[in-house]
Design a protein around this motif. Structure first.
Motif, PDB file in Angstrom:
ATOM      1  N   GLN A  76      64.387 -28.374  -7.462  1.00 36.55           N
ATOM      2  CA  GLN A  76      65.212 -29.149  -6.491  1.00 36.55           C
ATOM      3  C   GLN A  76      66.305 -29.821  -7.214  1.00 36.55           C
ATOM      4  O   GLN A  76      67.144 -30.800  -6.689  1.00 36.55           O
ATOM      5  CB  GLN A  76      64.351 -30.511  -6.363  1.00 36.55           C
ATOM      6  N   HIS A  79      67.216 -36.286  -4.832  1.00 32.68           N
ATOM      7  CA  HIS A  79      66.262 -35.521  -5.618  1.00 32.68           C
ATOM      8  C   HIS A  79      64.714 -36.291  -5.676  1.00 32.68           C
ATOM      9  O   HIS A  79      63.823 -35.471  -5.039  1.00 32.68           O
ATOM     10  CB  HIS A  79      66.584 -35.344  -7.072  1.00 32.68           C
ATOM     11  N   THR A 127      63.317 -36.024  -1.929  1.00 30.73           N
ATOM     12  CA  THR A 127      62.944 -34.480  -1.718  1.00 30.73           C
ATOM     13  C   THR A 127      61.302 -34.299  -2.436  1.00 30.73           C
ATOM     14  O   THR A 127      60.691 -33.854  -1.834  1.00 30.73           O
ATOM     15  CB  THR A 127      63.567 -33.526  -2.223  1.00 30.73           C
TER      16      THR A 127
END
Length: 260
Positions: free
Chosen positions: A176, A220, A223
């Motif tokens: 990610q 990040h 996510t």
């Protein structure tokens, strides 16, 4: 930028099997003063004594906190290096000015790599030279940030936690967009330099990641929180945690090796 953590790095490229994570509480408004002293006068003397000054940072969420890391080749090397530095002329020259900025300097975790290859890869990392009339804290701020997450674990669970993190969470984080720079667990060896205390009763796992910006870290994190695999890992991990996770969002100083 420093290289991301490599699960199977060349041993010669790794820095410091013993690492201190040091968090200093400072008098209000004194952080840039300490950074000026530290970056301009204390790095070379410590490294001449046998230490590696890995990184030093402004805490983005706590304006009166200075966070830094230094490393050693062994616990015995730590003892000798600290004795040489704190008994030597460089510290004597800067001690009073540095101590005047501080309220507390005893928040220290003594650490070792969480698995083989989990230390910092500092191969090729260099500090920029400082002009003779330039104060370090006046340099242009770096845009990248370093995020340290401190997980407080029940004693005896750190090996399993580190194994699962390496196998499951590390790859998920890097997929990610994070740069996993290092991972550590508590070094439970007796403090080899008791003049400087460490938090001996702690048992932690620490991950250290790098991001291009604070905004990149926020994206990040959002996510990951939405990831079923991330949720499953942390739901299971909660059973072994003794307190909530600590997150340090850090901006490297101009002379930090980590975070460039």
């Amino acid at each position: 930028m420093n290289m991301p953590l490599n699960v199977t790095p060349k041993p010669a490229a790794l820095a410091s099997p013993v690492v201190e994570l040091r968090q200093y509480t400072l008098n209000p408004g004194q952080r840039d003063t300490l950074i000026d002293i530290f970056d301009g006068g204390l790095i070379e003397g410590q490294e001449d004594a046998g230490m590696t000054i890995i990184g030093q940072f402004r805490d983005l969420d706590r304006p009166d906190m200075f966070v830094w890391m230094r490393g050693f080749d062994s616990m015995n090397a730590r003892k000798n290096a600290l004795a040489d530095f704190y008994g030597g002329p460089v510290w004597a020259a800067h001690r009073d000015a540095a101590n005047a900025t501080m309220i507390d300097s005893d928040d220290v975790l003594l650490l070792k790599p969480a698995w083989p290859g989990a230390g910092f890869d500092l191969a090729g990392a260099q500090r920029p030279s400082l002009a003779t009339d330039e104060k370090p804290f006046q340099n242009k701020p770096l845009t990248g940030i370093v995020v340290i997450e401190i997980h407080h674990l029940q004693r005896g669970t750190e090996a399993d936690f580190a194994h699962r993190f390496e196998a499951e969470i590390g790859p998920l984080m890097t997929a990610q967009g994070a740069r996993l720079l290092a991972a550590f667990v508590t070094e439970h060896a007796e403090n080899s330099f008791p003049r400087l205390p460490v938090r001996a009763d702690e048992n932690v796992f620490i991950s250290i990641t790098g991001f291009a910006s604070a905004e990149a870290h926020a994206r990040h994190k959002a996510t990951l929180v939405a990831s079923p695999a991330w949720q499953a890992f942390w739901q299971a991990a909660q059973l072994g945690l003794t307190k909530p996770m600590e997150t340090l969002r850090l901006s490297p100083t101009s002379q930090s090796l980590v975070g460039r």
